[in-house]
Design an enzyme around this catalytic site. Sequence first.
Site: not given
Ligand code: FAD
Length: 207
Positions: A140
């Site tokens: 997280h």
């Molecule tokens: C193993 C694991 C288990 C988890 N379990 C839970 C849970 O049970 N419950 C919960 O609430 N949260 C959970 N989380 C946390 C939750 O998944 C994250 O807090 C959330 O996904 C964050 O969203 P985000 O949009 O900030 O980042 P992300 O979901 O990481 O999205 C970032 C996106 O940007 C894309 N990207 C990266 N670089 C580039 C680039 N250069 N060009 C274009 N696209 C790019 C990636 O492919 C990705 O799709 C978990 C995380 C992990 C890793």
Amino acid sequence: MANQALTALAFMRTRPEIARPDVQLFFNPVRMDAEIWFPLVKPSQGHMLEAYVELLRPESRGEVTLASTDPAVAPKILLNILDRDEDLATLRRGVRMMRNIYATRPLADHIVRETYPGPDTQSDNALDAYLRNAAEIGHHPVGTCAMGTGPAAVVDPQLRVHGLEGLRVVDASIMPEVPSGNTNAPTIMIAEKAADMIRGRSTVDAV
Ligand SMILES: Cc1cc2nc3c(=O)[nH]c(=O)nc-3n(C[C@H](O)[C@H](O)[C@H](O)COP(=O)(O)OP(=O)(O)OC[C@H]3O[C@@H](n4cnc5c(N)ncnc54)[C@H](O)[C@@H]3O)c2cc1C
């Protein structure tokens, strides 16, 4: 595998004077070290349940810094977990709360013994040693582009990057600190609200 892992969760305050939960307790009805059982060849491992304490509001701070001026080079990520003694103290209180729960009937009727860290691990030092060895990260991470108005803030409350025109950051990185819970739903909420802000609609209009 007929059941969902982590079937029960509890958000708890380890000190009565704090306003929000600081640990999340997980109940897992399966053992995560389970191996395939071959009757007559390999004995069954026996039944075990697992329980975890997750630190919701860590005091320790990590950092993400650039490793190079080349944007294709991966950044340096320092998680820095358990850097602050307060975090270990909170986890210790969480472990002790968990032990109380499992020592209470009717749950206690199903417990034969504590396997890890084991009933001999009681002192603060012994628990700290176990926690440092056994701790895993909860995935997280937030706050590397923290929203705010102070000098350390990267984006303003409209998620616009300070000092740049036409660029917003909309993801978990804008949370100023880890919320008292998981980060997926708050990230979706941030995205929904940002969509309204970009379109100039108030959240009330959207509803
Ligand atoms: C193993 C694991 C288990 C988890 N379990 C839970 C849970 O049970 N419950 C919960 O609430 N949260 C959970 N989380 C946390 C939750 O998944 C994250 O807090 C959330 O996904 C964050 O969203 P985000 O949009 O900030 O980042 P992300 O979901 O990481 O999205 C970032 C996106 O940007 C894309 N990207 C990266 N670089 C580039 C680039 N250069 N060009 C274009 N696209 C790019 C990636 O492919 C990705 O799709 C978990 C995380 C992990 C890793």
